[in-house]
Write a protein that holds these residues in place. Structure first.
Motif, mmCIF file in Angstrom:
data_model
loop_
_atom_site.group_PDB
_atom_site.id
_atom_site.type_symbol
_atom_site.label_atom_id
_atom_site.label_comp_id
_atom_site.label_asym_id
_atom_site.label_seq_id
_atom_site.Cartn_x
_atom_site.Cartn_y
_atom_site.Cartn_z
ATOM 1 N N LYS A 98 120.273 86.853 44.504
ATOM 2 C CA LYS A 98 121.549 87.593 45.004
ATOM 3 C C LYS A 98 122.243 88.599 44.278
ATOM 4 O O LYS A 98 123.195 89.409 44.814
ATOM 5 C CB LYS A 98 122.764 86.526 45.463
ATOM 6 C CG LYS A 98 122.236 85.613 46.388
ATOM 7 C CD LYS A 98 123.125 84.403 46.643
ATOM 8 C CE LYS A 98 122.668 83.518 47.746
ATOM 9 N NZ LYS A 98 123.773 82.266 47.828
ATOM 10 N N GLY A 99 121.992 88.800 43.013
ATOM 11 C CA GLY A 99 122.584 89.720 42.210
ATOM 12 C C GLY A 99 123.767 89.376 41.472
ATOM 13 O O GLY A 99 124.789 90.238 41.210
ATOM 14 N N TRP A 100 124.229 88.237 41.403
ATOM 15 C CA TRP A 100 125.475 87.409 41.238
ATOM 16 C C TRP A 100 125.447 87.451 39.818
ATOM 17 O O TRP A 100 124.489 86.998 39.096
ATOM 18 C CB TRP A 100 125.828 86.358 41.850
ATOM 19 C CG TRP A 100 125.982 86.215 43.181
ATOM 20 C CD1 TRP A 100 125.839 87.542 44.196
ATOM 21 C CD2 TRP A 100 126.351 85.180 44.147
ATOM 22 N NE1 TRP A 100 126.166 87.085 45.339
ATOM 23 C CE2 TRP A 100 126.434 85.715 45.361
ATOM 24 C CE3 TRP A 100 126.419 83.661 44.058
ATOM 25 C CZ2 TRP A 100 126.784 84.888 46.347
ATOM 26 C CZ3 TRP A 100 126.806 83.136 44.970
ATOM 27 C CH2 TRP A 100 127.102 83.641 46.352
ATOM 28 N N ARG A 101 126.756 87.254 39.083
ATOM 29 C CA ARG A 101 126.903 87.161 37.690
ATOM 30 C C ARG A 101 128.165 86.355 37.477
ATOM 31 O O ARG A 101 129.106 86.679 38.130
ATOM 32 C CB ARG A 101 126.748 87.945 36.875
ATOM 33 C CG ARG A 101 127.622 89.257 37.027
ATOM 34 C CD ARG A 101 127.494 90.393 36.133
ATOM 35 N NE ARG A 101 128.504 91.584 36.452
ATOM 36 C CZ ARG A 101 129.587 91.487 36.105
ATOM 37 N NH1 ARG A 101 130.258 90.770 35.357
ATOM 38 N NH2 ARG A 101 130.549 92.667 36.234
ATOM 39 N N THR A 102 128.481 85.699 36.371
ATOM 40 C CA THR A 102 129.709 84.935 36.101
ATOM 41 C C THR A 102 130.494 85.802 35.101
ATOM 42 O O THR A 102 130.054 86.735 34.211
ATOM 43 C CB THR A 102 129.670 83.392 35.816
ATOM 44 O OG1 THR A 102 128.910 83.608 34.433
ATOM 45 C CG2 THR A 102 128.997 82.693 36.795
#
Length: 185
Positions: A98-102
């Motif tokens: 999804k191309g997410w990061r924290t």
């Protein structure tokens, strides 16, 4: 055959029969007593320290993997039992896809032992613990930098963990939320 060799042969035969008789009557060497494996924990204090260290390491590694967008989840391999490793790896693969990061870091606030054993129980569990993890400073951003976190999420999360012992290391084998827990109170 000479008369002098007959007594020697008879004597040798008697000696051989005697040796055979002795060995037949002698019990085999007893097998050494099975050695008990040394305990994983000597006391509750030692168990709590080891569980806290393992859970703390898990939180730290998860923070790093999340910040890097779910890349290289195998860094958890030394902390997780196979089934949980598979679940966590799938979650990070989804995050990466999804191309997410924290951003920010979760912190371990508290750990309490629910139960522990000096040696693993019949299914291999060595400890059950509850942990309070603070997610207040953690945000999850999509590829455009927009937060995907529900603003009403619980900032403090109670989690129950089971740990197993394998090759001298503690592994987290299960983790589940326990919202009814008071550990974060």
């Amino acid at each position: 055959m000479s008369t002098t060799s007959l007594p020697r042969t008879a004597s040798a035969l008697a000696f051989t029969i005697g040796i055979l008789a002795l060995t037949a009557c002698t019990a085999a060497e007893p097998a050494p007593a099975p050695s008990r494996t040394p305990p994983v924990f000597e006391n509750e204090e030692q168990a709590l320290a080891a569980v806290t260290e393992t859970v703390g390491s898990f939180v730290t590694v998860v923070n790093t993997i999340g910040a890097e967008g779910g890349q290289n989840p195998e860094r958890l391999d030394h902390l997780l039992a196979p089934d949980l490793k598979e679940t966590e790896t799938a979650g990070f693969a989804d995050m990466a896809a999804k191309g997410w990061r924290t951003t920010g870091e979760a912190t371990l606030q508290r750990v309490e032992l629910v139960q522990w054993w000096p040696r693993p129980d019949s299914v291999g569990v060595i400890a059950v613990a509850q942990a309070c993890i603070d997610y207040t400073s953690v945000d999850v951003l999509d590829s455009g930098g927009t937060s995907v976190v529900n603003p009403e999420r619980d900032q403090l999360r109670s989690t129950e963990l089971q740990l197993t012992a394998a090759d001298g290391e503690l592994l987290i084998s299960t983790k589940k939320p326990v919202p009814e827990s008071e550990i974060c109170s």
